[in-house]
Design an enzyme around this catalytic site. Structure first.
Site, mmCIF file in Angstrom:
data_model
loop_
_atom_site.group_PDB
_atom_site.id
_atom_site.type_symbol
_atom_site.label_atom_id
_atom_site.label_comp_id
_atom_site.label_asym_id
_atom_site.label_seq_id
_atom_site.Cartn_x
_atom_site.Cartn_y
_atom_site.Cartn_z
ATOM 1 C CB SER A 175 41.868 46.070 21.505
ATOM 2 O OG SER A 175 41.345 45.213 20.445
ATOM 3 C CE LYS B 38 38.388 42.796 21.204
ATOM 4 N NZ LYS B 38 39.601 43.499 21.773
#
Length: 601
Positions: A389, A187
């Site tokens: 996401s 991430k």
């Protein structure tokens, strides 16, 4: 001063009424549409930027003008493929028009279906690149039977390149300290602020992503041009190719000008030079208005809902700088509720094109997907260029997920934090004095870093959100949570990679997604369905009427301002649009579920 305000308000109202009256008069006096002729050739400029959906806000509608949507173009091509009056298509190509990889694949699929129906296709480009990348433009062109290019043009298929921005050095010079937490190593959204170069995980994921997209491009071009894969790779490594070199490499069939390509297309029609040529969207509009084009009365009604742009709480908006929309959770939820309440709607096709955004907003939309399914209305996701996401969060509970091989998806993770600007304000001589109650009152202030207790609370939020995300994926995709946590960690995948690991059910675009809808509602694979946008797109007249119906001087002023701004933005938008991501401010809750920034050329 009050008199002047009132005067200008009245003038604005009169101007709106005048414009509305003139347009209404034109609509009443215009001649009826003529029937479409036989032997028709269609043309379209595929360099145009395509929207995922028409804006439903009247001001946004006036600002954006009549920008074609992807579904309009694809639907028109498919309608033409089945229409015996249409004999061929000549397309202007070259520039990508800002289309993502997956959108280009969607158009390629539609053009190939058109060819499979026995129609001819010619693509013409002035150039593919000219001191810029021509990868996307050429990739689309190869879907056509013949690729023509203007003399002096070049084929700048120099390869794919990802550029990752890193601002840590700049922030250090400004005495700004980035403080972020993430779940987990892939991430990498915050690395643009915290790092000066990519982490090993960031580099690994980006290498994999660009490598797979490049392999898709090479394989697609090789198959379309009937060339060995090695020859296509060699041509890429030689590029930019001059016009004669491109012909020699069999990437281009003929060097000719646009008028010559159009004449050649006409000659393929039954009437030679007198063969009628009609714009693709004009054809689509005329064909759609024909009585015979209406779906059968018993055709299942399928609601098409589009969520496009960064996911935010509240209503969707259009950025006047870039012309890009935001994915307003409240707006999309309202569209879902309307589809749920419509007793005739059998299923929902949810088109998602988003890099993510607010976790809270994503959960709002995810809840509506659950409610639709509980109401007996299957939900099928059609992923656009990006559905990552937060864009994957809103998709994970759907009955089926469809993506193009080149869709950017995954990024199942979370990131959050802030910029501590105290060093910068101290340098500038600016002092802030805080008066507060509560141990964590200054948690989100940029004038101090996170205290230990605040860091603990931030990490608790990260863990809770990540746990909800991974468990939601496991539940929606029917996967063991351990496997989800193994493939999650914030990693981004192509649609092709995502299918291999179970995050996607099928590869394709609208047609593939509709096939999934038919299967879920139990109708034949070739059954006609009535695909209805929710909400129905509005034209300029309806947008003006909506504004005037507000019965306030402010609304009239907004209408006039929008009309003026539309002309102005049409001129300056190409210049300022690339700057928009850098000057658009986003709050903390809009950045916790975002994929890493990635510029692919």
């Amino acid at each position: 001063m009050r008199f002047l305000v009132r005067l200008f308000a009245v003038i604005g109202l009169l101007a709106v009424l005048l414009v509305g009256g003139l347009v209404g008069l034109w609509l009443m006096l215009r001649p009826d549409a003529k029937p479409l002729p036989d032997g028709l050739v269609l043309s379209f400029d595929f360099q145009k930027s395509l929207a995922e959906a028409a804006p439903d806000d009247p001001i946004a509608g006036l600002l954006s003008g009549k920008q074609p949507t992807l579904v309009e173009v694809v639907t028109a091509i498919d309608r033409a493929a089945a229409d015996p009056r249409v004999v061929g298509l000549v397309g202007t190509v070259g520039d990508s028009g800002g289309k993502g990889f997956a959108m280009t694949q969607e158009l390629r699929d539609a053009i190939q279906r058109f060819r499979a129906a026995g129609k001819f296709t010619i693509a013409h480009a002035e150039t593919f690149g000219e001191l810029g990348s021509g990868m996307q433009g050429y990739y689309l062109a190869t879907a056509f039977e013949q690729v023509w290019m203007q003399p002096m043009g070049d084929v700048s298929t120099t390869g794919l390149r990802a550029e990752l921005p890193f601002l840590r050095g700049t922030l250090d010079k400004l005495n700004v300290v980035p403080q972020f937490e993430k779940r987990y190593e892939y991430k990498t959204f915050a690395e643009q602020y915290t790092n000066s170069e990519p982490s090993p995980a960031n580099k690994e994921a980006t290498e994999s992503l660009i490598g797979d997209l490049f392999e898709q491009w090479v394989a697609g071009v090789a198959a379309a041009r009937n060339l060995p894969v090695e020859a296509v790779r060699a041509a890429v490594d030689r590029a930019p190719l001059l016009d004669d070199e491109a012909v020699e490499a069999k990437l281009v069939d003929k060097l000719a000008y646009a008028d010559e390509a159009l004449d050649a297309a006409k000659a393929k029609g039954a009437k030679g030079n007198d063969t009628p040529v009609l714009d693709l969207l004009e054809y689509g509009s005329a064909a759609r208005a024909e009585p015979t084009s209406a779906p059968p009365a018993d055709a299942p009604k399928v609601a098409l809902i589009v969520g496009s742009g960064p996911i935010m709480r509240g209503e969707g908006e259009v950025d006047p700088l870039s012309g890009e929309s935001t994915f307003g959770a409240e707006t999309v939820a309202e569209h879902f509720q309307a589809a749920i309440d419509d007793k005739d709607v059998r299923a929902i096709l949810f088109r998602v094109d988003s890099p993510g955004g607010s976790a809270v907003a994503s959960a709002v939309v995810g809840r509506m997907v659950d409610r639709a399914r509980a109401a007996g209305k299957p939900v099928v996701i059609s992923m656009g260029p990006v559905a990552a996401s937060g864009g994957y969060w809103v998709s994970m509970k759907a009955d089926r997920i469809v993506a193009q091989p080149g869709t950017i998806t995954g990024s199942i993770g979370v990131v959050g934090g802030k910029m501590v600007t105290k060093g910068l304000t101290d340098w500038a001589g600016l002092n802030f004095v805080a008066i507060e109650r509560g141990k964590n009152a200054g948690m989100w202030s940029s004038n101090n870093g996170f205290s230990p207790s605040q860091t603990e609370r931030l990490n608790a939020f990260m863990d809770s959100t990540y746990d909800a995300f991974t468990r939601g994926v496991a539940d929606g995709r029917k996967l063991p949570v351990e496997k989800v946590r193994e493939i999650a960690k914030g990693r981004v995948y192509t649609g092709r990679q995502a299918k291999e690991i179970g995050l996607v059910d099928a590869l394709g675009g609208y047609q593939t997604a509709l096939a999934q809808v038919r299967e879920l509602i139990g109708v034949a694979a070739d059954a006609k369905v009535n695909l209805v946008p929710f909400p129905q797109p509005k034209g300029p007249i309806e947008n003006l009427m909506d504004l005037m119906s507000g019965d306030t001087r402010a609304e009239a002023g907004r209408a006039v301002s929008a009309l003026v701004a539309a002309d102005l933005l049409a001129e300056i938008r190409p210049v300022i649009a690339p700057l928009a991501p850098y000057i658009r401010a986003r709050s903390m809750d809009e950045t916790v579920l975002l994929m890493p920034p990635l510029l692919v050329e």
